[in-house]
Motif scaffolding. Structure first.
Motif, PDB file in Angstrom:
ATOM      1  N   LEU A 161      -7.317  -0.375   4.037  1.00 30.18           N
ATOM      2  CA  LEU A 161      -6.924   0.649   3.128  1.00 30.18           C
ATOM      3  C   LEU A 161      -6.782   1.904   3.988  1.00 30.18           C
ATOM      4  O   LEU A 161      -7.639   2.853   3.754  1.00 30.18           O
ATOM      5  N   GLU A 162      -5.585   1.900   4.597  1.00 34.12           N
ATOM      6  CA  GLU A 162      -5.499   3.166   5.583  1.00 34.12           C
ATOM      7  C   GLU A 162      -4.959   4.277   4.971  1.00 34.12           C
ATOM      8  O   GLU A 162      -4.021   4.316   4.246  1.00 34.12           O
TER       9      GLU A 162
ATOM     10  N   ALA B  14       0.773  -1.018  -0.097  1.00 30.15           N
ATOM     11  CA  ALA B  14       0.058   0.028   0.046  1.00 30.15           C
ATOM     12  C   ALA B  14       0.804   1.335  -0.061  1.00 30.15           C
ATOM     13  O   ALA B  14       0.409   2.381  -0.628  1.00 30.15           O
TER      14      ALA B  14
ATOM     15  N   LEU C 146     -10.470   1.514  -5.534  1.00 27.20           N
ATOM     16  CA  LEU C 146      -9.251   0.655  -5.780  1.00 27.20           C
ATOM     17  C   LEU C 146      -9.493  -0.185  -6.928  1.00 27.20           C
ATOM     18  O   LEU C 146      -8.791  -0.082  -8.065  1.00 27.20           O
TER      19      LEU C 146
ATOM     20  N   ILE D 152      -7.249  -6.799   1.012  1.00 29.85           N
ATOM     21  CA  ILE D 152      -7.725  -5.571   1.770  1.00 29.85           C
ATOM     22  C   ILE D 152      -8.580  -6.103   2.923  1.00 29.85           C
ATOM     23  O   ILE D 152      -8.155  -5.361   3.964  1.00 29.85           O
TER      24      ILE D 152
ATOM     25  N   LYS E 217      -0.012  -0.423  -6.990  1.00 33.33           N
ATOM     26  CA  LYS E 217      -1.165  -0.845  -7.913  1.00 33.33           C
ATOM     27  C   LYS E 217      -0.783  -1.354  -9.232  1.00 33.33           C
ATOM     28  O   LYS E 217      -1.570  -2.253  -9.841  1.00 33.33           O
TER      29      LYS E 217
ATOM     30  N   GLU F 114      -0.544   9.941  -3.470  1.00 33.76           N
ATOM     31  CA  GLU F 114      -1.330   8.860  -2.343  1.00 33.76           C
ATOM     32  C   GLU F 114      -0.655   8.459  -1.275  1.00 33.76           C
ATOM     33  O   GLU F 114      -1.232   7.886  -0.187  1.00 33.76           O
TER      34      GLU F 114
ATOM     35  N   PRO G 210     -12.534   0.597  -1.307  1.00 35.55           N
ATOM     36  CA  PRO G 210     -12.385  -0.681  -2.172  1.00 35.55           C
ATOM     37  C   PRO G 210     -12.722  -0.538  -3.548  1.00 35.55           C
ATOM     38  O   PRO G 210     -12.369  -0.854  -4.632  1.00 35.55           O
TER      39      PRO G 210
ATOM     40  N   THR H 286      -5.089   9.096  -0.597  1.00 35.87           N
ATOM     41  CA  THR H 286      -4.746   7.654  -0.390  1.00 35.87           C
ATOM     42  C   THR H 286      -6.146   7.248  -0.874  1.00 35.87           C
ATOM     43  O   THR H 286      -7.253   7.570  -0.470  1.00 35.87           O
TER      44      THR H 286
ATOM     45  N   THR I 237      -8.615   4.848  -0.255  1.00 33.07           N
ATOM     46  CA  THR I 237      -9.405   3.940   0.808  1.00 33.07           C
ATOM     47  C   THR I 237     -10.503   3.482   0.712  1.00 33.07           C
ATOM     48  O   THR I 237     -11.160   2.639   1.432  1.00 33.07           O
TER      49      THR I 237
END
Length: 125
Positions: A36-37, A10, A50, A31, A16, A68, A47, A43, A45
């Motif tokens: 996803l802090e 992360a 993402l 996840i 990614k 990010e 899902p 960033t 966060t």
């Protein structure tokens, strides 16, 4: 990396690119296990967000990171695969956001070209 409470993939500018090669179930498990802090205001966060970004990476062939993980830092990365299409790592470049992640695609094309050469060399070994 200086932070031990956030999983390395992360934090890493190449995360990614690597995650984009995983099946959805594996990303979901990642996840579930790591979360996803938020590290910065940029960033990812969610899902859903993402998964949208990972689909973009698959379509383009490269990932971007726009502040990010570090404010002011941008990055572009590509996954690298071996002759059996297993991901063995990623190539990436990072620097000031205004220089690295721009709309002209200069760095993404350089990385895509380097990826092709590297994967060809790996296949010939």
């Amino acid at each position: 990396m200086g932070r031990t409470d956030v999983p390395a993939v992360a934090l890493d500018r190449r995360g990614k690119a690597i995650l984009s090669t995983w099946p959805r179930e594996k990303v979901e498990a990642y996840i579930d296990q790591n979360g996803l802090e938020a590290i910065t205001e940029q960033t990812i966060t969610s899902p859903d967000t993402l998964f949208e970004r990972l689909e973009q990476v698959r379509e383009r062939g490269y990932a971007t990171n726009k502040e990010e993980t570090v404010e002011g830092l941008g990055a572009v990365s590509v996954p690298v695969q071996d002759q059996d299409d297993n991901v063995i790592g990623a190539l990436g470049i990072s620097g000031p956001i205004n220089r690295v992640v721009n709309d002209d695609g200069e760095y993404s094309q350089l990385l895509l070209d380097a990826k092709k050469e590297l994967e060809l060399t790996i296949r010939l070994l």
